[in-house]
Write an enzyme that holds these catalytic residues in place. Structure first.
Site, short mmCIF file in Angstrom:
data_model
loop_
_atom_site.label_atom_id
_atom_site.label_comp_id
_atom_site.label_asym_id
_atom_site.label_seq_id
_atom_site.Cartn_x
_atom_site.Cartn_y
_atom_site.Cartn_z
N GLU A 30 12.11 -11.33 25.07
CA GLU A 30 12.79 -10.47 24.10
C GLU A 30 14.17 -10.12 24.64
OE1 GLU A 30 10.54 -7.02 22.88
OE2 GLU A 30 12.36 -5.79 22.66
N GLU A 49 19.85 -1.12 21.24
CA GLU A 49 18.90 -0.11 20.83
C GLU A 49 19.54 1.26 21.06
OE1 GLU A 49 14.42 -1.05 21.60
OE2 GLU A 49 15.55 -1.65 23.40
#
Length: 424
Positions: free
Chosen positions: A174, A179
């Site tokens: 990932e 974020e």
């Protein structure tokens, strides 16, 4: 809103294609007519060699207000997420992800449950949306970016990220490009997850805006430049971390294969915590564009001049009026220039602009929204000068001064070294 439509176009005409082929730019006045050309003509003439930087995915979210996203590019996931203990239910269609009619995607988190959705914790309290390109597009290396404005408030968790294929998390990998968690309004995070370094053990770093600014206050460009055994993160062109296999302590690097893209707005979860009485709903993640450019480690090309230094946007700041200067070459997006099809030269989604539409010697150049005006047109030729035809003057390093942060200007073309520019 401060979301220039031209920003979405800049990756489609790459200065490296336009300039690397000729390896130089120059003065129209000093060259025979058949060697002079506009930036746009040069780009078109060298299009066959443009494989060094080609746009392989782009969505500028054009369409009528309320329309769903392009189903040829994106699919919407539905349901809840027990793994992170998120609180939202992801819906389909245009219920929580819709175009705004002005070239943006709006992902909306609401405190509601109109259809009696059931979540891992019981009846769902929130709805939102999560989009991915699985089965439609995968990237393997290149420059991946999105220009977005994040929501604000406790419990908000927007993300722009990628998963390796086929998905077998965490072994398949990932890459979190961006974020943000609501209790850190000034900070975003970029992280790698893989076998033995997933979840809270991911490898990454944060980037914090100066002066207490909040990411929710405006649009920012979040990107990675991804190459074999190397991933570099940036915000608005400012690089804040690079990761290689050496950072993994002997654990497996699983990032040399295809990944697909994901955009989502989660509500609550282990990391951000749940919304509280201070959280205002609805909240929105507004996405101006998403693009993937393959080949070069970043789109565009460096333009070098006096003392081998680069044409640079001061502070990698995309604001109108930011000075364009000479600076040590560092490979960031603030020094990557592309040639627009309209004869412009662009970086950070805006145009190289002669301040105030001036034509006098000593008029400084700056970054500005692309307007199509004559003060943003540039002619390039083999004499290694860059000329603004309206003023019939050259891009010039002020005072022949090779120091970092020396402002660039226009000046009568003299053939001097402070007016000579090359690529690379």
């Amino acid at each position: 809103m401060s979301s220039p439509r031209t920003l979405r176009r800049w990756l489609t005409a790459v200065l490296s294609a336009a300039l690397v082929a000729s390896a130089a730019v120059g003065t129209a006045r000093a060259e025979p007519a058949d060697t002079a050309t506009t930036a746009a003509t040069t780009a078109a003439a060298s299009a066959d060699g443009a494989a060094a930087a080609a746009v392989t995915f782009s969505d500028t979210f054009d369409g009528p207000a309320g329309a769903a996203v392009d189903s040829s590019k994106w699919q919407l996931e539905t349901g809840d997420n027990v793994n992170n203990h998120e609180r939202q239910y992801y819906t389909s269609g245009n219920k929580n992800a819709a175009l705004d009619g002005q070239g943006r995607l709006v992902i909306t988190a609401r405190k509601e449950n109109p259809s009696n959705y059931q979540c891992w914790y019981g009846t769902c309290q929130y709805t939102s949306a999560r989009l991915n390109t699985a089965g439609k597009f995968t990237a393997q290396y290149g420059h991946i970016e999105a220009r977005m404005k994040v929501p604000r408030g406790q419990g908000m968790w927007p993300a722009f990220w990628m998963l390796g294929t086929p998905v077998d998390w965490p072994a398949s990998g990932e890459i979190d490009i961006m974020e943000n968690v609501g209790f850190e309004p000034s900070t975003v995070h970029g992280t790698l997850h893989g076998p033995g370094y997933s979840g809270s053990g991911g490898i990454g770093a944060g980037y914090t805006l100066p002066g207490g600014q909040a990411f929710a206050d405006g649009f920012h460009t979040f990107a990675v430049d991804w190459a074999p055994n190397s991933i570099t993160w940036s915000v608005d062109g400012t690089v804040y971390q690079t990761r290689t296999p050496a950072d993994l302590g002997g654990r497996s690097w699983v990032f040399n294969k295809p990944f697909f893209l994901i955009l989502n707005l989660a509500v609550g979860g282990y990391w951000p915590g749940d919304p509280d009485g201070s959280t205002v709903f609805p909240q929105q993640l507004v996405v101006d564009h998403v693009s993937v450019t393959t080949g070069d480690s970043a789109p565009g090309a460096a333009v070098r001049g006096l003392a081998g230094k680069c044409v640079d946007v001061a502070g990698a700041n995309p604001a109108n009026g930011t000075p364009v200067q000479l600076y040590d070459c560092n490979g960031t997006s603030a020094q990557r220039w592309t040639a627009g099809s309209d004869g412009t030269l662009r970086a950070l989604g805006k145009c190289l602009d002669v301040t105030g539409n001036g034509t006098a010697d000593g008029t400084p150049v700056q970054l500005w929204d692309c307007t199509g005006g004559p003060n943003q047109k540039w002619t390039v030729t083999g004499a290694r000068d860059i000329v603004n035809p309206q003023a019939d003057k050259c891009l010039d390093v002020t005072g022949n001064n090779a120091a970092n942060a020396t402002r660039l200007q226009i000046w009568t073309c003299t053939g001097a070294a402070n007016q000579k520019w090359t690529v690379g």
